[in-house]
Write an enzyme that holds these catalytic residues in place. Structure first.
Site, short mmCIF file in Angstrom:
data_model
loop_
_atom_site.label_atom_id
_atom_site.label_comp_id
_atom_site.label_asym_id
_atom_site.label_seq_id
_atom_site.Cartn_x
_atom_site.Cartn_y
_atom_site.Cartn_z
N GLU A 152 -1.49 5.97 5.07
CA GLU A 152 -0.77 6.94 4.24
C GLU A 152 -1.68 7.96 3.58
OE1 GLU A 152 1.35 4.29 1.66
OE2 GLU A 152 3.07 4.14 3.00
N GLU A 167 -7.62 -15.23 12.25
CA GLU A 167 -8.21 -15.17 10.92
C GLU A 167 -9.30 -16.22 10.72
OE1 GLU A 167 -5.76 -17.72 7.76
OE2 GLU A 167 -4.59 -16.05 8.54
#
Length: 270
Positions: free
Chosen positions: A81, A112
């Site tokens: 953004e 992960e």
């Protein structure tokens, strides 16, 4: 140091399956109300890393977010953004997630848990001592994130973190830790809830305050926003009309000629 994983503690509520929709929503909302208070307590930590980020970015550095699962997705969201909102390049703020782009939509099994891959992913971007890396992990125990920050520390890269567990391995690894203790989740262990909300709030604070301090906002307006859709073009025209006291037609001509609000204001505002 003692480490209590509050994000895994049992919910303050039980027998959720017996609650009505109204009860569920009310209790979730009550828990959410506590998040902003937890984030407020972390403002001094957030301020410290924002000052460091601004300093690094002013000298050509970049900001990286790195995480797994929800944490990684939130970092990618915040990074993505920045270009349309503040007119910066896509390379200035970047988000990395364990498992790569596939993991943005679907979980990648065991991604992960790899202690080496996070640093490898950063090396692909030629990470260096001019940059800042913020590891995001609600638990503070994600190997992918901790491994990346440990190697970054060794290489002289500025490191920070956003976690919800005080004295967690991630907290103790980052040079600029941010710890917002939001406590147990409504659904035990579901850290996409309060923890995720806290992470989003903190990321908003980091990127927005950084961009303001870098001069990417004028007054309270996004003067460098990229005019990539009709809504933003309309907003730009209204900003020009307001600042220069001109008609819509004149504002339209000026935006089309100069490309964005900042260019117009710098040329025509007294």
């Amino acid at each position: 140091m003692d480490f209590l994983k509050t994000t895994e503690q049992s919910s303050h509520y039980n027998n959720l399956e017996n609650m009505s929709a109204s009860e569920l929503l009310t209790h979730i909302n009550n828990e959410d109300k506590t998040v902003a208070v937890a984030v407020e307590k972390a403002i001094p930590q957030i301020e410290a890393i924002v000052k460091e980020i601004v300093s690094k970015l002013k000298t050509g550095g970049r900001l990286f977010y790195i995480g797994a699962g929800t944490s990684g997705r939130l970092g990618i969201l915040d990074a993505s953004e920045c270009p349309p909102t503040f007119g910066v390049t896509h390379e200035l703020v970047m988000g990395l997630i364990a498992g790569g782009d596939t993991a943005i939509r679907k979980a990648v099994e065991n991604a992960e848990d790899d202690t080496n891959q996070g640093w490898k992913d950063l090396l692909a971007y030629n990470i260096n001592s001019n940059d800042v890396v913020i590891g995001i992990a609600a638990s503070g125990t994600t190997p992918y994130v901790i491994g990346a920050l440990k190697e970054a520390n060794k290489s002289g890269v500025t490191t920070g973190c956003i976690t919800m567990n005080e004295n967690s391995p991630l907290h103790l690894t980052a040079k600029y830790p941010i710890v917002a203790v939001v406590g147990p989740e409504f659904v035990t262990g579901s850290s996409r809830m309060k923890a995720g909300t806290a992470q989003k709030l903190i990321l908003n604070m980091i990127s927005t305050s950084t961009m303001v301090l870098l001069g990417k906002v004028k007054g309270n307006k996004m003067v460098d926003m990229k005019l990539s859709n009709d809504k933003l073009v309309d907003r730009a025209k209204r900003m020009v009309m307001e600042n220069l006291n001109v008609s819509l037609e004149e504002a339209t001509i000026l935006i089309e000629k100069h490309g964005n609000v900042r260019n117009v204001l710098e040329k025509y505002k007294a």
